[in-house]
Scaffold this motif. Structure first.
Motif, PDB file in Angstrom:
ATOM      1  N   HIS A 235     -46.714 -23.549  50.458  1.00 23.71           N
ATOM      2  CA  HIS A 235     -45.324 -23.266  50.941  1.00 23.71           C
ATOM      3  C   HIS A 235     -45.354 -22.381  52.359  1.00 23.71           C
ATOM      4  O   HIS A 235     -44.840 -22.830  53.144  1.00 23.71           O
ATOM      5  CB  HIS A 235     -44.566 -22.533  50.052  1.00 23.71           C
ATOM      6  CG  HIS A 235     -43.200 -22.196  50.239  1.00 23.71           C
ATOM      7  ND1 HIS A 235     -42.343 -23.172  50.764  1.00 23.71           N
ATOM      8  CD2 HIS A 235     -42.307 -21.108  50.427  1.00 23.71           C
ATOM      9  CE1 HIS A 235     -41.164 -22.852  51.193  1.00 23.71           C
ATOM     10  NE2 HIS A 235     -41.296 -21.246  51.142  1.00 23.71           N
TER      11      HIS A 235
ATOM     12  N   VAL B 145     -47.748 -22.303  54.435  1.00 22.65           N
ATOM     13  CA  VAL B 145     -48.205 -23.167  55.659  1.00 22.65           C
ATOM     14  C   VAL B 145     -47.350 -24.509  55.801  1.00 22.65           C
ATOM     15  O   VAL B 145     -47.671 -25.329  56.696  1.00 22.65           O
ATOM     16  CB  VAL B 145     -49.531 -23.468  55.853  1.00 22.65           C
ATOM     17  CG1 VAL B 145     -50.110 -22.311  55.962  1.00 22.65           C
ATOM     18  CG2 VAL B 145     -49.897 -24.172  54.456  1.00 22.65           C
ATOM     19  N   GLY B 146     -46.164 -24.409  55.273  1.00 24.20           N
ATOM     20  CA  GLY B 146     -45.256 -25.573  55.296  1.00 24.20           C
ATOM     21  C   GLY B 146     -45.447 -26.745  54.631  1.00 24.20           C
ATOM     22  O   GLY B 146     -44.897 -27.875  55.092  1.00 24.20           O
ATOM     23  N   PHE B 147     -46.523 -26.707  53.466  1.00 19.54           N
ATOM     24  CA  PHE B 147     -46.740 -27.979  52.783  1.00 19.54           C
ATOM     25  C   PHE B 147     -45.999 -27.895  51.249  1.00 19.54           C
ATOM     26  O   PHE B 147     -46.682 -27.722  50.355  1.00 19.54           O
ATOM     27  CB  PHE B 147     -48.292 -27.879  52.759  1.00 19.54           C
ATOM     28  CG  PHE B 147     -48.939 -29.150  52.055  1.00 19.54           C
ATOM     29  CD1 PHE B 147     -48.525 -30.287  52.534  1.00 19.54           C
ATOM     30  CD2 PHE B 147     -49.899 -29.019  51.067  1.00 19.54           C
ATOM     31  CE1 PHE B 147     -48.965 -31.490  51.829  1.00 19.54           C
ATOM     32  CE2 PHE B 147     -50.096 -30.068  50.397  1.00 19.54           C
ATOM     33  CZ  PHE B 147     -49.860 -31.363  50.762  1.00 19.54           C
ATOM     34  N   ASP B 148     -44.863 -28.108  51.503  1.00 18.31           N
ATOM     35  CA  ASP B 148     -43.955 -27.993  50.230  1.00 18.31           C
ATOM     36  C   ASP B 148     -44.494 -29.068  49.084  1.00 18.31           C
ATOM     37  O   ASP B 148     -44.199 -28.814  47.974  1.00 18.31           O
ATOM     38  CB  ASP B 148     -42.511 -28.225  50.526  1.00 18.31           C
ATOM     39  CG  ASP B 148     -42.175 -27.032  51.384  1.00 18.31           C
ATOM     40  OD1 ASP B 148     -42.823 -25.890  51.224  1.00 18.31           O
ATOM     41  OD2 ASP B 148     -40.735 -27.117  51.648  1.00 18.31           O
ATOM     42  N   THR B 149     -45.035 -29.940  49.576  1.00 13.61           N
ATOM     43  CA  THR B 149     -45.308 -30.919  48.237  1.00 13.61           C
ATOM     44  C   THR B 149     -46.517 -30.317  47.456  1.00 13.61           C
ATOM     45  O   THR B 149     -46.497 -30.431  46.269  1.00 13.61           O
ATOM     46  CB  THR B 149     -46.033 -32.334  49.200  1.00 13.61           C
ATOM     47  OG1 THR B 149     -45.019 -32.876  49.860  1.00 13.61           O
ATOM     48  CG2 THR B 149     -46.439 -33.311  47.931  1.00 13.61           C
TER      49      THR B 149
ATOM     50  N   MET C 153     -44.622 -28.061  45.273  1.00 17.32           N
ATOM     51  CA  MET C 153     -43.961 -28.469  44.290  1.00 17.32           C
ATOM     52  C   MET C 153     -45.001 -29.121  43.020  1.00 17.32           C
ATOM     53  O   MET C 153     -44.596 -28.925  41.710  1.00 17.32           O
ATOM     54  CB  MET C 153     -43.241 -29.667  44.652  1.00 17.32           C
ATOM     55  CG  MET C 153     -42.097 -29.252  45.560  1.00 17.32           C
ATOM     56  SD  MET C 153     -40.789 -28.282  44.648  1.00 17.32           S
ATOM     57  CE  MET C 153     -39.887 -27.849  45.776  1.00 17.32           C
ATOM     58  N   HIS C 154     -45.895 -29.616  43.771  1.00 16.84           N
ATOM     59  CA  HIS C 154     -47.050 -30.080  42.479  1.00 16.84           C
ATOM     60  C   HIS C 154     -47.440 -29.089  41.691  1.00 16.84           C
ATOM     61  O   HIS C 154     -47.646 -29.065  40.556  1.00 16.84           O
ATOM     62  CB  HIS C 154     -47.899 -30.844  43.203  1.00 16.84           C
ATOM     63  CG  HIS C 154     -47.322 -32.426  43.404  1.00 16.84           C
ATOM     64  ND1 HIS C 154     -47.083 -33.330  42.431  1.00 16.84           N
ATOM     65  CD2 HIS C 154     -46.865 -32.777  44.550  1.00 16.84           C
ATOM     66  CE1 HIS C 154     -46.789 -34.580  42.893  1.00 16.84           C
ATOM     67  NE2 HIS C 154     -46.420 -34.285  44.179  1.00 16.84           N
TER      68      HIS C 154
ATOM     69  N   ARG D 287     -45.011 -27.789  39.422  1.00 16.91           N
ATOM     70  CA  ARG D 287     -44.804 -28.743  38.488  1.00 16.91           C
ATOM     71  C   ARG D 287     -45.747 -28.484  37.312  1.00 16.91           C
ATOM     72  O   ARG D 287     -45.723 -28.405  35.961  1.00 16.91           O
ATOM     73  CB  ARG D 287     -45.131 -29.979  39.093  1.00 16.91           C
ATOM     74  CG  ARG D 287     -44.590 -31.284  37.750  1.00 16.91           C
ATOM     75  CD  ARG D 287     -44.443 -32.497  38.547  1.00 16.91           C
ATOM     76  NE  ARG D 287     -45.778 -32.876  39.407  1.00 16.91           N
ATOM     77  CZ  ARG D 287     -46.934 -33.283  38.380  1.00 16.91           C
ATOM     78  NH1 ARG D 287     -47.042 -33.386  37.258  1.00 16.91           N
ATOM     79  NH2 ARG D 287     -47.855 -33.676  39.490  1.00 16.91           N
TER      80      ARG D 287
ATOM     81  N   SER E 105     -54.764 -32.779  53.136  1.00 23.40           N
ATOM     82  CA  SER E 105     -54.031 -32.454  54.495  1.00 23.40           C
ATOM     83  C   SER E 105     -55.226 -31.538  55.150  1.00 23.40           C
ATOM     84  O   SER E 105     -55.138 -30.239  54.782  1.00 23.40           O
ATOM     85  CB  SER E 105     -52.707 -31.623  54.092  1.00 23.40           C
ATOM     86  OG  SER E 105     -52.283 -30.822  55.277  1.00 23.40           O
TER      87      SER E 105
ATOM     88  N   GLN F  10     -42.369 -35.335  45.692  1.00 24.76           N
ATOM     89  CA  GLN F  10     -42.769 -34.172  45.102  1.00 24.76           C
ATOM     90  C   GLN F  10     -42.474 -34.093  43.535  1.00 24.76           C
ATOM     91  O   GLN F  10     -42.360 -33.271  42.753  1.00 24.76           O
ATOM     92  CB  GLN F  10     -42.128 -32.834  45.696  1.00 24.76           C
ATOM     93  CG  GLN F  10     -42.608 -32.774  47.241  1.00 24.76           C
ATOM     94  CD  GLN F  10     -41.821 -31.933  48.131  1.00 24.76           C
ATOM     95  OE1 GLN F  10     -40.528 -31.636  47.521  1.00 24.76           O
ATOM     96  NE2 GLN F  10     -42.108 -31.404  49.154  1.00 24.76           N
TER      97      GLN F  10
ATOM     98  N   ARG G 144     -47.909 -27.147  58.125  1.00 25.51           N
ATOM     99  CA  ARG G 144     -47.359 -26.861  59.387  1.00 25.51           C
ATOM    100  C   ARG G 144     -48.866 -26.387  60.326  1.00 25.51           C
ATOM    101  O   ARG G 144     -49.783 -25.635  59.885  1.00 25.51           O
ATOM    102  CB  ARG G 144     -46.588 -25.686  59.444  1.00 25.51           C
ATOM    103  CG  ARG G 144     -46.036 -25.456  61.080  1.00 25.51           C
ATOM    104  CD  ARG G 144     -45.353 -24.186  60.839  1.00 25.51           C
ATOM    105  NE  ARG G 144     -44.121 -23.975  59.532  1.00 25.51           N
ATOM    106  CZ  ARG G 144     -44.282 -23.402  58.568  1.00 25.51           C
ATOM    107  NH1 ARG G 144     -45.183 -22.464  58.375  1.00 25.51           N
ATOM    108  NH2 ARG G 144     -43.594 -23.379  57.680  1.00 25.51           N
TER     109      ARG G 144
END
Lengths: 565, 664, 307
Positions: free
Chosen positions: A290, A292-296, A299-300, A303, A364, C36, C279
């Motif tokens: 999060h 570094v802006g990598f929300d996927t 979320m995983h 989860r 990524s 997601q 980012r």
């Protein structure tokens, strides 16, 4: 005794200063020493040539005036030999300080690791570390009056005297701008204040203020609660590593009581500790993504953390977090046999999920770019600051309490301790990712090997004025609790040292020379837990501006709060 | 009538020049500014009068006069900037009251303006060079007038001008003499008529000497090193004239000599355009790093001069092309270059005036120390913002229109080098914007700090001065037709169709008016639809920290764009290398010159000082560069001090000029 | 003057620029949620967000008026740029047909945001502003190259003529790619969202804005993204439909529909890209852009040669 040979050299060297020697347990040696040579002794032990991974663990300050008529200050050193040839052990160097003028030569002038500990005893107990390089206030808030020391026995647990605002910050260096991170900032999960002095985006210097979430836990524990009640607080020191604290506390009291807990209880503790580790590392991995802006990725990770990682303890203990499983002498609930399969199934699922997550995260390359060669903490600095846990292991330090001190069932289990040499954020990420897989291994082995038998050894009355250490390897590093029992099954002094307490002082060193954009990631890379670190103080409103309660209301509130506990 | 107005203007300048006779400092300044203002006004009247009756011929003080379209463009620059600057000077010079010597200033200031008027109106090569020299000398006096850090900058400027500008011009004059055979007959048209008889080598030499002369004056890379120190250390009203007007004279000279007297040639055009590209890149990228307000502006003068040269270069290259489309693009480029010169005069003039106002109010021009001036000086803030948007090429401001025309000329030429030029112009335009984001925001953004909280808005006359130029940036940005009416004169009408709505050429068109309407309507519509509801004030969000050092809670000017500068650090390293190389070459040249000069000057004043390079000249005592012009200065320095001496010399020159005019 | 104005175009432009961006953002949020494994908010969520923000008062961290005016300037710039683009065959107000003018008008969005960000005494917002500026700095030359290739290959920089005249060749394909890349970076999608970077600089340029002003600013940023996307979709639509004879209102409508479809297809793809990237740090973004610029100089030379 074995300990004699291990430290013969040390004892010879400081013959004059050592007044008494006592083995609290076979691996915990207490020296009652003269305060004059404390710095030399601590330095000698930390940089002992054979115990190459030794480090300064904590400094215990206590008000032992009722007990010995004096204050006591005790640095603790963890003596570790990475080659495994010698048995590892803890050394406590306890020095008594004058009751009217509690000064002592500062250990911090030789060991940066002791910087915070000595600021803490100054703030809370009014000790005077002589020649300490940086004696700004650390723990008490800016508006706390000088000369009031909350951890002294003559201070009421609910007293909160008014005071003037005092500046405890560093001067702004010339030609820099100031960028605050915190107390309220998206990158922080809990309040902390990093003041970055920057040129452009490059960080030149860093100031840290924290301890915004003081809850007076140690003070409440001392003298008010019995040893079994303290579990309720110990587990709530932190929402993430609650069970670690609970285990460490239990271990300290069990050491004092002189009981060995049943093997089955040891395995249950081990399994829960590892589930908690997996939970924490996944949570952390999510937060790092999060940041570094990598929300996927975030979320995983969360989860997976939800199911199976929190689902499992709910089945096993009735709680998703804050398991409430420990009592002194063992655990409260047994694992029913049919749960074993459930655990193993969930571990299988988890392994798959985690591997999936890793492939998402590493797909990524920007994430890797952001973490590589950033926030480097060299081995030497890591050792000087007594950094622990994954942070230390990412800087090439081969330390892990689980393995080194053979706690609980870990001694029967085969596992690796991942160590990376790079010391950057990426290494810290990798250490944690590796550890998750190791933890799954450990759980699977533990479930397999778990013996039948009792889960609890009853303990009667605790002996008065006995002391001991308890420790576990939490996800962030070594959690260590020191307990000095009082009369009537109460605790006279309970000292908690969370891993972040050792890791945080090194963060400014990691930040310098990097950019503002790196700061959240670097700060997060030690997986800081402010709640753990900041356990100590009495309840207080937020510093400064919001002094809305008058003292009476305030006291009422804190009493209510304690009653609720 | 036009000639009469010109005479009126010049006489007003002369009156302004001798206003020093009043002696009392403030009165001298007021009087001289008043005369300069009137003179500038009569210049503007002249432009209005002359428009439509070109060319106009005549004679003043023995100088043959010819006012054509090109002259008119530059007369406009002198008139408008001169007007604003003269009004600004009314109060601005109060700052220097302790210094005294107002008469020197009045003399040099008016002589400077007058000489530039004569440069762009004379039609005679010898007189051109003569007034050129007066311009150089009077500007030198103005630069060193306040005697502070400017002394060395002024001397460097003067020496460079002599070596790189005057000498080549004298050489050109000599070549001209060799073909025409008399000094009298060296009118522009006569020289142009005789060019055919010259050997090709000499023609090349002529091109080269003109190029060198005007490169040095314009501050084109690599001869730009004198410009930033000289422009930034002079008083701000002088900087305005230097940057806004004087360096434009070089453009005038370039176009006049190599476009109208000599024939525009392709190779020469390429050379001019590429020098322009190099200059705009180097000047602007160096400007990006500056934190001294005026130095930043001065480097931008170098950069913007690059734009002008690029436009003019495209013009010289393509205008003679047999392909009518390309010839048209050439005309477009030339017009764009001249238009940009005009625009640059407006916004850079305004910016220097604003920088002067900042210094006047706060006492510093170091952007690192400034903060929050907008709160205290809202008018200066608005004017500086408009001018900044102008130079950055934001639509609806003047700089955009001319820059856009330069891009279009570059892209549509379909010539790789010009496309590359346009590309760099586009890139550098963003750099310019970045640089002015820094300039404007570090001075006017944020809250006032310890230093600036005492500042207050500057006096009305200074605001008027800034306002004239700054608002013109917006007006011309919205109605470019006003300025294009003049800027299209040199290449003739028909190239660009202009109207109230905007301008168009070929299939390309841009209507700033329509855009302003669209933009304005949407802007107002949203303001009415969703009016800002912001009653409650709050401190800027400091993350809830206590005892926070708020004054340091902002980006310092020296911190802007560090990652970008780091990325292009190779460029700066290269620039530094060439800069060293350039100054080394200049040093060697001067050394050689001094060495030769020793044979003509009997004794060195201070025998133990051996002059090897420019730095040794810093002592100011052993200048033997040019026996005719510098030695008297040196002797005078010894006796009276550099300034009063310079002024007396100026008086002598003017008197001589007047006498000469009467005798003729 | 009237021949430059199209009422149909104005209506289409206003409707599309005003309503489409929040809707597209809603779609993007849904797509990201699906990537997601989340359900995600309703498609109209961004409308609700904006509606809520528009209803809230703002705090005023500075007396500087530009702080309050800047969001509106940004919004007006985005809409002005939108008015230059064709909707179907209708261009709302042709105040210029030139792509350079278009890009500059669009860049005014950033300029307004930067002026607003720097008007406050706040290092977070200042750093955001200077990052935004550096993004502009490093993206501009890439756009410049794309324009150069168009000038060579299509011989024009006119918004309406480039897609009509541009031949299919090696360099024009690359020009399109450069344009897409520049538009993506310029829009501030992840990984180029350095100027806002919520977890690093607390929202950067947005940090001081609240309530209605924040709403207007976010609306402007969304509109800017749509305008850039609309430009790309126009540039793709017209070459696609070049072979088909399209006349009259029907033809215009066909073009409009294709433009819309392309935008609706592109946005989820962008959302998926955003969801699967982290980012960049500003120096990494600048480095990447600079590298692409230097490489594409070669492409420009190739275009000059004639490929």
């Amino acid at each position: 005794m074995v300990t004699k040979e291990r430290l013969a050299e040390f004892e010879d060297k400081f013959k004059g200063e050592i007044k008494e020697k006592k083995a609290l347990t076979p691996t915990q040696i207490l020296y009652l020493v003269d305060k004059k040579d404390l710095p030399d002794m601590a330095h000698y032990l930390q940089y002992h040539p054979e115990f190459d991974e030794s480090y300064y663990v904590m400094g215990i300050g206590s008000d032992e005036r009722q007990l010995a008529g004096k204050f006591a200050y005790a640095p603790v050193i963890n003596m570790l030999d990475s080659s495994g040839k010698r048995e590892n052990f803890y050394v406590i160097l306890k020095a008594r300080l004058d009751k009217d003028n509690p000064e002592f030569p500062s250990v911090a002038q030789k060991l940066p690791a002791a910087l915070w500990a000595e600021r803490e005893v100054r703030d809370l107990l009014g000790f005077k570390p002589l020649d300490h390089p940086d004696l700004r206030r650390l723990i008490v808030p800016e508006d706390w009056p000088e000369g009031v020391y909350p951890l002294r026995k003559d201070h009421e647990y609910n007293a909160s005297p008014p005071g003037e605002l005092q500046n405890a910050y560093k001067e702004v260096p010339a030609d820099t701008s100031t960028v605050p991170i915190g107390p309220y900032h998206m990158a922080l999960d809990e309040p902390a204040h990093f003041r970055l002095f920057v040129k452009g985006e490059e960080i030149v210097d860093v100031d840290y203020r924290g301890f915004y979430s003081h809850r007076g836990i140690e003070k409440i524990g001392e003298g008010r609660l019995t040893y079994n009640q303290i579990f309720y607080i110990a587990e709530r020191i932190c929402g993430i590593c609650g069970f670690q604290h609970s285990c460490a506390y239990a271990m300290a009291v069990e050491n004092i009581a002189g009981v060995e807990i049943p093997a089955r209880a040891q395995y249950i503790r081990t399994i829960l500790l590892e589930i908690e580790r997996i939970h924490s590392h996944l949570l952390w991995a999510g937060v790092a993504c999060h940041l570094v802006g990598f929300d996927t990725g975030f979320m995983h990770a969360w989860r997976i953390r939800e199911d199976p990682v929190m689902w499992l303890p709910e089945r096993l203990t009735g709680n998703r977090k804050t398991y409430g499983m420990n009592v002194v002498g063992g655990v409260r609930r047994d694992f029913l046999d049919y749960r074993k399969k459930e655990i193993l199934d969930k571990m299988k699922q988890l392994r798959k999920d985690v591997e999936n997550l890793y492939s998402i995260v590493t797909s990524s390359d920007i994430l890797i770019k952001r973490a590589k060669d950033v926030g480097v903490l060299p081995y030497k600095v890591a050792k000087d600051y007594g950094v622990v846990g994954p942070t230390a292991r990412a800087s090439g330090r081969n330390i892990d309490v689980r393995r080194d001190h053979k706690v609980f069932a870990y001694k029967h289990i085969d596992f690796d301790v991942p160590v990376y040499k790079e010391g950057d954020v990426l290494a810290r990420v990798l250490v944690r990712l590796d550890e998750v897989l190791q933890s799954i291994n450990i759980i699977e082995q533990a479930v397999d090997q778990m013996p039948e038998g009792d889960i609890f050894t009853p303990i009667g009355k605790l002996p008065a004025y006995q002391e001991s250490l308890g420790y576990t390897e939490a996800h962030r590093g070594e959690v260590i609790h020191y307990v000095l029992t009082g009369t009537n099954n109460k605790v006279y002094r309970w000292k908690v040292r969370a891993p972040t307490y050792n890791n945080l002082p090194a963060v400014p060193e990691m930040l310098k020379g990097y950019r503002v954009a790196d700061a959240p990631l670097i700060i997060a890379s030690i997986d800081p837990c402010y709640a753990c670190t900041e356990r100590v103080q009495i309840v207080d409103v937020k510093t400064g501006k919001v002094k809305v309660l008058n003292e009476a209301e305030f006291n009422e509130l804190s009493i209510e709060a304690s009653e609720r506990l | 009538m036009v000639i009469y107005l010109l005479e009126l203007s010049l006489s007003l300048f002369v009156l302004g020049a001798i206003s020093g006779l009043v002696l009392e400092y403030k009165s001298v300044i007021r009087l001289s500014s008043a005369f300069a203002t009137l003179a500038s006004l009569s210049l503007i009247a002249l432009i209005v009068e002359a428009y439509g009756h070109l060319p106009i011929k005549g004679e003043i003080l023995g100088t043959p006069i010819m006012i054509d379209g090109l002259s008119l463009v530059f007369l406009t620059i002198i008139g408008v900037v001169g007007l604003a600057d003269a009004i600004y000077t009314f109060n601005y010079m109060d700052k220097y009251e302790k210094l005294g010597k107002a008469w020197v200033f009045a003399l040099a200031y008016n002589a400077f303006l007058a000489s530039m008027v004569l440069i762009v109106t004379t039609s005679h090569l010898v007189w051109f060079v003569f007034w050129w020299e007066i311009m150089t000398f009077s500007s030198f006096v103005l630069v060193v007038w306040d005697e502070k850090d400017s002394l060395w900058a002024g001397v460097e400027y003067y020496i460079t001008m002599h070596l790189a500008s005057t000498l080549p011009l004298l050489l050109a004059m000599a070549i001209g003499y060799s073909v025409v055979g008399s000094f009298d007959g060296m009118g522009f048209s006569d020289v142009a008529a005789h060019i055919g008889t010259l050997s090709p080598g000499l023609v090349k030499l002529l091109y080269a000497s003109f190029l060198l002369a005007f490169m040095a004056k314009a501050g084109v890379v690599p001869l730009h090193f004198w410009l930033p120190p000289a422009h930034s250390s002079a008083p701000s009203d002088v900087s305005t004239l230097l940057s806004g007007v004087m360096i434009k004279m070089a453009v005038y000279g370039l176009v006049r000599t190599t476009f109208f007297i000599l024939k525009p040639t392709v190779t020469f055009g390429y050379l001019v355009a590429m020098l322009g590209v190099v200059t705009l890149v180097v000047g602007t990228l160096y400007a990006l790093k500056q934190t001294n307000a005026k130095r930043l502006l001065a480097y931008h003068s170098v950069g913007q001069m690059g734009y002008i040269w690029l436009g003019v270069g495209i013009g010289i290259t393509l205008i003679g092309n047999s392909n009518s489309t390309l010839a048209f693009i050439g005309a477009l480029g030339l017009t764009a270059g001249l238009f940009h010169a005009l625009n640059h005069a407006l916004f850079k003039g305004s910016l220097f005036l604003s920088a002067g106002a900042i210094e006047y109010a706060s006492g510093t021009k170091d952007l690192n120390r400034l903060s929050g001036l907008y709160k205290l000086m809202p008018w200066t803030g608005i004017f500086a913002l408009f001018a900044s948007l102008g130079i950055s090429g934001v639509p609806l401001f003047n700089g955009f229109v001319s820059k856009w025309m330069i891009y279009e000329a570059g892209y549509y030429s379909k010539n790789f080098w010009f496309v590359l030029g346009a590309l760099f112009a586009l890139l550098i335009s963003a750099v310019t914007l970045a640089s002015f984001v820094k300039f404007y925001n570090s001075a006017f953004g944020g809250e006032p700090n310890e230093l600036t909280s005492k500042a207050k808005e500057v006096p009305g006359s200074m605001l008027i001065g800034q306002g004239i130029l700054s608002l013109l940036c917006l007006v011309i940005g919205v109605f470019p037709a006003i300025a294009l009416a003049i800027a299209t004169l040199p290449v003739g009408k028909g190239v660009i169709t202009t109207g109230v709505l905007g301008l168009s050429f070929h299939s390309i068109y841009f209507s700033p008016v329509l855009m302003a309407i669209v933009f304005g309507v949407i802007f107002v519509a949203f303001l009415l639809l969703l009016p800002p509801k912001a009653k409650e004030t709050a401190k800027p969000w400091d993350c809830g920290s206590t005892l926070f050092p708020e004054a340091t809670y902002r980006l310092r000017a020296s911190d802007y764009y560090r990652p970008y500068e780091k990325r292009i650090s190779a460029f700066y390293a290269l620039g530094g290398f060439f800069g060293d190389l350039g100054s080394e070459v200049i040093n060697r040249t001067i050394a050689a010159y001094v060495w030769v000069g020793k044979y003509f000057v009997r004794t060195a004043e201070i025998p133990w000082v051996t002059v090897k390079d420019v730095d040794d000249l810093r002592d100011g005592m052993t200048l033997h560069l040019d026996d005719a012009l510098i030695m008297p200065v040196v002797r005078f320095v010894k006796v009276v001090g550099i300034l009063s001496k310079a002024a007396v010399l100026l008086v002598l020159i003017i008197v001589a000029a007047v006498l000469a005019a009467l005798i003729w | 003057m009237m021949e430059r104005i199209s009422i149909v175009g104005i209506v289409a432009g206003v409707v599309i620029t005003a309503l489409l961006p929040p809707f597209l953002d809603g779609i993007a949020r849904r797509v990201k949620a699906r990537v997601q494994y989340r359900v995600g908010p309703p498609i109209m969520q961004t409308f609700y967000d904006l509606q809520k923000l528009f209803g809230l008062p703002s705090l005023r961290p500075t007396e500087n008026k530009w702080f309050r005016v800047a969001p509106y300037l940004a919004l007006a710039s985005a809409f002005s740029a939108a008015f230059l683009l064709p909707y179907g065959k209708w261009v709302p107000v042709k105040f210029s047909g030139d792509i350079v003018v278009f890009l500059y008008v669009l860049a005014m969005v950033s300029v307004a945001i930067i002026i607003g960000a720097f008007s406050t005494q706040n290092a977070h917002s200042n750093i955001g502003g200077h990052r935004e500026m550096m993004m502009l700095l490093s993206v501009e030359p890439i756009l410049g190259i794309a324009l150069g290739i168009f000038a060579f290959k299509a011989g024009t920089l006119s918004l309406s003529e480039i897609p009509l005249k541009v031949p299919a060749s090696f360099s024009t394909v690359l020009a399109y790619l450069l344009l897409i890349y520049a538009a993506y970076a310029e829009s501030g999608f992840v990984p180029f969202d350095v100027a806002e970077a919520e977890t690093e600089i607390a929202g950067g340029v947005l940090v001081e804005y609240s309530g209605r002003l924040l709403g207007v600013l976010e609306y402007a940023m969304l509109a800017k993204r749509l305008v850039l996307l609309w430009l790309l979709s126009t540039f793709l639509t017209i070459p696609i439909l070049r072979g088909i004879q399209l006349t009259g209102i029907a033809g215009g409508l066909v073009v409009l529909v294709v433009q819309l479809i392309l935008v609706l297809v592109a946005y989820p793809i962008i959302a998926a890209l955003e969801a699967t990237n982290a980012r960049y740090r500003i120096d990494q973004a600048v480095a990447l852009n600079t590298r692409i610029f230097l490489l594409s100089l070669v492409v420009l030379a190739v275009a000059a040669v004639g490929w």
